[in-house]
Design a protein around this motif. Sequence first.
Motif, PDB file in Angstrom:
ATOM      1  N   LEU A  72       0.794  -1.218   0.000  1.00  0.00           N
ATOM      2  CA  LEU A  72       0.000   0.000   0.000  1.00  0.00           C
ATOM      3  C   LEU A  72       0.831   1.274   0.000  1.00  0.00           C
ATOM      4  O   LEU A  72       0.408   2.304   0.514  1.00  0.00           O
ATOM      5  CB  LEU A  72      -0.991   0.005   1.182  1.00  0.00           C
ATOM      6  N   GLY A  73       2.026   1.176  -0.584  1.00  0.00           N
ATOM      7  CA  GLY A  73       2.838   2.364  -0.777  1.00  0.00           C
ATOM      8  C   GLY A  73       3.134   2.505  -2.265  1.00  0.00           C
ATOM      9  O   GLY A  73       3.354   1.504  -2.953  1.00  0.00           O
ATOM     10  N   ILE A  74       3.149   3.750  -2.730  1.00  0.00           N
ATOM     11  CA  ILE A  74       3.441   3.966  -4.145  1.00  0.00           C
ATOM     12  C   ILE A  74       4.943   4.169  -4.268  1.00  0.00           C
ATOM     13  O   ILE A  74       5.494   5.138  -3.738  1.00  0.00           O
ATOM     14  CB  ILE A  74       2.702   5.203  -4.675  1.00  0.00           C
ATOM     15  N   ASN A  75       5.567   3.247  -4.935  1.00  0.00           N
ATOM     16  CA  ASN A  75       7.016   3.233  -5.004  1.00  0.00           C
ATOM     17  C   ASN A  75       7.468   4.030  -6.224  1.00  0.00           C
ATOM     18  O   ASN A  75       7.467   3.528  -7.341  1.00  0.00           O
ATOM     19  CB  ASN A  75       7.436   1.769  -5.110  1.00  0.00           C
ATOM     20  N   LEU A  76       7.885   5.271  -5.999  1.00  0.00           N
ATOM     21  CA  LEU A  76       8.208   6.121  -7.143  1.00  0.00           C
ATOM     22  C   LEU A  76       9.462   5.653  -7.877  1.00  0.00           C
ATOM     23  O   LEU A  76       9.672   5.976  -9.038  1.00  0.00           O
ATOM     24  CB  LEU A  76       8.371   7.579  -6.715  1.00  0.00           C
ATOM     25  N   LEU A 209      -5.230   4.249  -3.011  1.00  0.00           N
ATOM     26  CA  LEU A 209      -4.836   4.087  -1.604  1.00  0.00           C
ATOM     27  C   LEU A 209      -5.898   4.696  -0.692  1.00  0.00           C
ATOM     28  O   LEU A 209      -6.263   4.127   0.335  1.00  0.00           O
ATOM     29  CB  LEU A 209      -3.485   4.756  -1.336  1.00  0.00           C
ATOM     30  N   GLN A 213      -8.155   2.734   2.155  1.00  0.00           N
ATOM     31  CA  GLN A 213      -8.241   3.162   3.545  1.00  0.00           C
ATOM     32  C   GLN A 213      -9.677   3.422   3.964  1.00  0.00           C
ATOM     33  O   GLN A 213     -10.068   3.160   5.083  1.00  0.00           O
ATOM     34  CB  GLN A 213      -7.418   4.439   3.734  1.00  0.00           C
TER      35      GLN A 213
ATOM     36  N   LEU B  33      11.160   8.326  -3.339  1.00  0.00           N
ATOM     37  CA  LEU B  33      10.048   8.412  -2.386  1.00  0.00           C
ATOM     38  C   LEU B  33       9.038   7.276  -2.576  1.00  0.00           C
ATOM     39  O   LEU B  33       8.912   6.699  -3.646  1.00  0.00           O
ATOM     40  CB  LEU B  33       9.295   9.736  -2.563  1.00  0.00           C
ATOM     41  N   THR B  34       8.347   7.012  -1.494  1.00  0.00           N
ATOM     42  CA  THR B  34       7.178   6.148  -1.555  1.00  0.00           C
ATOM     43  C   THR B  34       5.998   7.009  -1.107  1.00  0.00           C
ATOM     44  O   THR B  34       6.126   7.792  -0.168  1.00  0.00           O
ATOM     45  CB  THR B  34       7.328   4.953  -0.605  1.00  0.00           C
ATOM     46  N   ILE B  35       4.880   6.875  -1.799  1.00  0.00           N
ATOM     47  CA  ILE B  35       3.709   7.666  -1.405  1.00  0.00           C
ATOM     48  C   ILE B  35       2.773   6.772  -0.599  1.00  0.00           C
ATOM     49  O   ILE B  35       2.502   5.636  -0.989  1.00  0.00           O
ATOM     50  CB  ILE B  35       2.941   8.197  -2.631  1.00  0.00           C
ATOM     51  N   ARG B  36       2.294   7.296   0.520  1.00  0.00           N
ATOM     52  CA  ARG B  36       1.293   6.527   1.270  1.00  0.00           C
ATOM     53  C   ARG B  36       0.149   7.437   1.639  1.00  0.00           C
ATOM     54  O   ARG B  36       0.281   8.655   1.693  1.00  0.00           O
ATOM     55  CB  ARG B  36       1.902   5.932   2.536  1.00  0.00           C
ATOM     56  N   TYR B  37      -0.963   6.814   1.903  1.00  0.00           N
ATOM     57  CA  TYR B  37      -2.154   7.582   2.235  1.00  0.00           C
ATOM     58  C   TYR B  37      -2.666   7.118   3.585  1.00  0.00           C
ATOM     59  O   TYR B  37      -2.752   5.928   3.842  1.00  0.00           O
ATOM     60  CB  TYR B  37      -3.219   7.332   1.169  1.00  0.00           C
ATOM     61  N   ARG B  39      -5.794   7.541   6.299  1.00  0.00           N
ATOM     62  CA  ARG B  39      -7.131   8.067   6.476  1.00  0.00           C
ATOM     63  C   ARG B  39      -7.225   8.776   7.822  1.00  0.00           C
ATOM     64  O   ARG B  39      -6.494   8.447   8.745  1.00  0.00           O
ATOM     65  CB  ARG B  39      -8.128   6.907   6.463  1.00  0.00           C
ATOM     66  N   LEU B  48       2.792  -1.662   7.969  1.00  0.00           N
ATOM     67  CA  LEU B  48       3.195  -1.743   6.566  1.00  0.00           C
ATOM     68  C   LEU B  48       4.420  -0.886   6.242  1.00  0.00           C
ATOM     69  O   LEU B  48       4.993  -1.002   5.183  1.00  0.00           O
ATOM     70  CB  LEU B  48       2.041  -1.300   5.678  1.00  0.00           C
ATOM     71  N   ARG B  58       2.421  15.676   2.482  1.00  0.00           N
ATOM     72  CA  ARG B  58       2.072  16.316   1.213  1.00  0.00           C
ATOM     73  C   ARG B  58       0.777  17.104   1.379  1.00  0.00           C
ATOM     74  O   ARG B  58       0.695  18.259   1.049  1.00  0.00           O
ATOM     75  CB  ARG B  58       1.912  15.243   0.128  1.00  0.00           C
ATOM     76  N   ASP B 101      -7.451  13.382   6.405  1.00  0.00           N
ATOM     77  CA  ASP B 101      -6.914  12.429   5.441  1.00  0.00           C
ATOM     78  C   ASP B 101      -5.583  12.993   4.966  1.00  0.00           C
ATOM     79  O   ASP B 101      -5.508  14.162   4.590  1.00  0.00           O
ATOM     80  CB  ASP B 101      -7.862  12.295   4.245  1.00  0.00           C
ATOM     81  N   LEU B 103      -1.870  12.643   2.743  1.00  0.00           N
ATOM     82  CA  LEU B 103      -1.009  12.021   1.743  1.00  0.00           C
ATOM     83  C   LEU B 103       0.418  12.302   2.194  1.00  0.00           C
ATOM     84  O   LEU B 103       0.768  13.439   2.476  1.00  0.00           O
ATOM     85  CB  LEU B 103      -1.295  12.666   0.389  1.00  0.00           C
ATOM     86  N   TYR B 105       4.736  11.532   1.827  1.00  0.00           N
ATOM     87  CA  TYR B 105       5.876  10.969   1.110  1.00  0.00           C
ATOM     88  C   TYR B 105       6.820  10.368   2.138  1.00  0.00           C
ATOM     89  O   TYR B 105       7.093  10.967   3.167  1.00  0.00           O
ATOM     90  CB  TYR B 105       6.621  12.055   0.342  1.00  0.00           C
TER      91      TYR B 105
END
Lengths: 228, 621, 593
Positions: A72-76, A209, A213, B33-37, B39, B48, B58, B101, B103, B105
């Motif tokens: 659940l992480g966006i790996n850039l 994502l 959630q 970077l890794t983006i996570r969200y 809630r 995780l 962000r 909520d 976002l 990095y």
Amino acid sequence: MLTALLGKNYARRQLLKKTTSAVMKEYLQKPFPNKKDLISDIEIVSLDFETTGLNPEKDSIVSIGLVKISKLGINLQSSSHQLISTNENLPETSVVIHQITDNQLANGINIDAALPNLLKILSGKVLLAHNMKTELGFINKMCHKLYGTDFIIPVIDTQFLAKRSFERQGRPYKNNELRLFNLRQSFNMPAYKAHNALMDAIATAELFLAMVQKMSPENNARLSDFLS
Amino acid sequence: MEIELIEIRDFIAQHPPFDTLDETALNNLPKKLTIRYFRQGSVFPDALVETKSLYIVRTGAIELRNEHEQLIDKLAEGDIYLVDEQVDKFSNKLKGICVEDSLVYLLGYEDLALLQNQYSEFNRQFNQSINERLRHAVELTQSADMRDLSAMKLEVSGLTDRLPVIVDAATTIQDAAILMTSEHVSSILVTSKDKLVGLLTDRDIRTRCVATGLGYAESVSNIMSKELETVLDKTLLSDALLSMTRKKIHHLPVMKGNKPIGILTTSDVIRHLSTSPTLIATDIYKANSVDALKKISALLPELQLQLSLSSATAKHIGEVFSSITDAITCRLLELAEKLYGAAPVDYVWAAGGSQARNEQTSHTDQDNALIISDKLQPEHDEYFKKLADFVCDGLDACGYIYCPGDAMASNSQWRQPLKIWIKNFSHWINSPEPKALMLSSIFFDLRPVYGTFSLFNQLQDTVLKQTKKNELFISHMVGNALTHQPPLGFFRNFVMVQDDKHKHTLDIKHRGVVPIVDIARVIALDNGINATNTVERLDAAFECNALSAEMHGNLIDALEYIGSLRIRHQAKQIRAGLSPDNYLPPDELTGLEKNHLKDSFSIIKTMQQFFESRYPSSSMR
Amino acid sequence: MELTTLTYLFVGTTFALYIGIAIWARASTTSEFYVAGKGIHPVANGMATAADWMSAASFISMAGLIAFNGYGASVFLMGWTGGYVLLALLLAPYLRKFGKFTVPEFIGERYYSRTARVVAVICLILASITYVIGQMKGIGVAFSRFLETDYDTGLYIGMGIVFIYSVLGGMKGITYTQIAQYCVLIFAYTVPAIFISLNITGNPIPQLGILSTMAEGNTYMMDKLNLVVSELGFNEYTTQVLGSKLNMFAYTLTLMIGTAGLPHVIIRFFTVPKVKDARATAGWALVFIAILYTTAPAVGSMARLNLMNTIQTGPVGEVTANIEYENRPQWFKNWESTGLLKFEDKNGDGRIQYYNDKNADFAAKADSFGWKGNEMVKVDRDIMVLANPEIANLPNWVIALVVAGGLAAALSTAAGLLLAIASSISHDLLKGIFRPDISEREELMAGRIAMAGAIAMAGYFGLHPPDFAAGTVAIAFGLAASSIFPALMMGIFNKKVNRTGAIAGMITGISITMLYVFQHKGIMFIPGTSFLGDMSPSWFFGISPNAFGCVGALANFAVAIGVSKMTAPVPDHIQHLVEDIRIPAGSGAATEH
């Protein structure tokens, strides 16, 4: 019918037996993730095409943007943006939208060369797109053309998820509300100025994502909860 | 880098400490970077995420709390936060709670270390920001009972309460002086073609015009200060103060984009700092007379205003005000003991009502009681009467007006030895007459403030033992809790206050906050819960399965939401020079807010209906 | 004004009044924070209690019972009044001291057992639902007359109204509403009684009227009634009893002890905060109940006399003495349309013959008149009170008033009971046993569903009534009598009864009673499934099923005490608890008032 009953992996094995293309064989070799797996354990590829139009028969792909999601992480790190060269001139409208000019396209590679790469990345993964019809349609058409076979992959479609969520709430919606930009706004996500295949793929991934959630704050949802 | 990731790069590049990096480093950064969200309401780090990473916000907002649930910091767009158990033991104990909520990095620890090694300025700034938070957190833990509200975290826009007076650069000095006099300001801004070009103060007129003999008909551009230092509206007060002291300036124009929206003066800042809760508490303990306490408590409305601007929660504000009232009460008792000598027997001073629940706002009426040891002799009564009168009069002088129901220690009825208190409570519990029920909201919310706490604990134990699972009493309490109903009509419409004075408003205290408070009290008494704060009561009820997870969450949200509207409404009134009340005109709300408010009311309604059906006799009164 | 219009007006006005009061009572309490209300005066509270207490059975059915059963129906008067006294003196003070007023809570705590609590809940639900059947029937009768539809439609409409009334909840319990309901109810009951008493005996006080002479002539009213009914082969009014003396006794006892265990009544004793006021309330309530109960015999007997006189206008045997069907009065037609009154011209003479064709002696005599059997094939006893003013030719507004009164009586009791049932099912059973993690919203919903279910069930039995309304209620009392009352009594007065004993006792008591009722009246009252027949000869010691509750209660006592002797003794702390409850209120420091 049978596919619906037995699942994508069954269809994949059948297709594997039939196909003669080496690229396709390699793609189909890897099993798709189990539907019952936790969504957080699934590797997903968010994909976006910029195209000259919506009809796979007539139009062609201009650029491919993709990024992988894992845990659940966006790996850039995994993000990529590939321009595709095409023989025809770009219609004016899509120039305006994508800010890609013919000149830039000249730097692109041919779709025939790009597709094997794409399939390698997608192998054994789940595809994520906003309104999957475009992406699936174009890949399917290309696979038929190049390898003479159907393309198959488990798909998550954020537009479909949004629609389903509205319908479950019994809330009427306008088509406009299903647009990526508007959905992101409803989740308080930033509006990206740039409009290219990669940023759209990232934007879609971020939206996904947020949806995960929202559906399961404890991250215990299964892949099957999201598949189209 | 992929040119397509420029948006992410640009975002990072704007925020310290990344703004110190060079082009190459910045261009390479997005790919790492890794983006996570997260809630709203979720807690991190979660399972995780790798334990060692740097968080860059962000969008959204995140609160950092320590193990005592104290608020250490609030992260907003562009803020960074390092999660790393090895580096510091302290932040390990912190947890982040997303209040919106968000976002985020994430930058891996190794990539971060690489940057730190390569860029010394980045490293310095990075460490500084992390250390600041650490120090802040430690300070907080040390002054455990008085939570600093990060007054310095206030944005400067919250302090400039009027639009600046602006003149064109061609205006004559005399006209400018006339304008300053009529507008009662000591400084004005000067613009040229809508662009801010200078600042003119009283001092400039004195030193550069009058003292030098310059003609009054000259234009102001001759004497104004040029090349101005400005701050943006979102700048934190601490940063603004820093640049004011460093550059030795007293006036700082506050800009919103290119538009000046106010002038921050040193006196604004001083006025603000003198009302921070920590300072007030220190002053209270130093005060040597009722008059001194009176002066301090005059600052309280101002404090409420500032707290509400600093986006503190309603619960938080309630806690601050209750602890200030506690401090004033304690100080008054100390002064009284100094005046009349030490007490002949043990006693405990207990606060009732909203103070006991830690839910006070700036000035409410006082409710209190004196519980005296059973060793009390008739001749001691004189002493305790003087003591109680002194404190109650003192509180009244400080703005906590006398209780209209006379529920105060100065009333001999509420100044009794322990055994009489026990008897009184038993009587109320066994004969829950209307008067007893009326007193319940005061006396069943009782908290010891000063003296021998064990006296209070004995009383509380006896009371809770009698109320626990006592259907007869609980049913009457439920009936009482149902007297205040949320102002929601049959068609989900607002039901407005009827009397002429508050026409077209909603009484959000009696019909929003009070029903929840009442219900929480009933649940607490029914289950022998000794907490007095409403949120804590609900939490405890949830823990002992007296409240479902769903209703628990809903009620707390509703309470906080209504509380925040109330705070905002009162802040607006204080700023307009009115005395704060609880009558909220729905016109002050946006459509979304109205909807939220209705949702909150309907949660209360559901809960009341539940209790009504659970205790059918409750409405037979 | 037209009767229909008037009825709408009266019913509408009274309903508006109740709702208005409910809203006013709620709104008025919000502002006066530091001004504690004075509480409700015991007189007012007594009225409210009386309204709560007097159900459709008291209002509609009791006089009907008396009209047709004569002296025998006095068991209802004695039983219900006695039960009320029993509850006020023997149970309420102790339960109050214990701090519990829902019976299952008390039983669960006293017998330290969840099972005991569940058994109590089930017994209560059974008893309550049966009681609601009686109310539904009364509501059905009142609505069918009010809206001039047949009884079934009236019942359906009634079910809907009760559901809305109960779910909107708020308006049901407020004491002021009930005071208003009492006023409407007692006014509606006594006014026609006074008129009729004046008509027949010339005495305006009905209680005295039945003891005085007829307005025309010197015959005592009771003698006259005896004469009229016995002439037509019916039992003599004043000597008619319900079965044997033992049955009368058992019936009275069952009603008495059954009353004491019903939830909606016990609750009323705890709504007054002070013990002293509670006593005063109980006293006043008794007075207010007595006003209606003492009027009932007069209403019943006079109604009977009027009915007989309407049909049999002259000496028995003369052809013209029986009224012609064509010339039947308007009220006859009205009630025919509800299906609760039915005429069948058996001998085809166009005239109505109403007599007791089961009386062999008289049947022979009737034969000689050319009568071919009783032609009033259906005279529902429940219509007597509602039809009474019409039979006596009273003005239309009195008739309308009575309809409003009947509805007031039925609605107030039904709503209270349904709320108690809903709360038991959703809280005691669902949350307590099956789904402890249920959320408040779901529990509320479950309560409403339970309420709808109870109404549907009561409605079903209202359509297929096991007996006339009061009889149904009597069965409810029987069930409560055999299960709840003994458990409560032993819980308070016998510290040696343990949980096993209590559970066994309750199950035995209610089973025996239900078995006895079913075997005589059909399983679940379904006609044709009875295996012993509803006939006096097959009754145990001549005790009717309605009266059997006290036998069940005896069995309950015996089994509970027996089993307790054989099983583990009651834990010490419970024994102390029981001793504590029995110390009279006022003797302990903590209970001073």
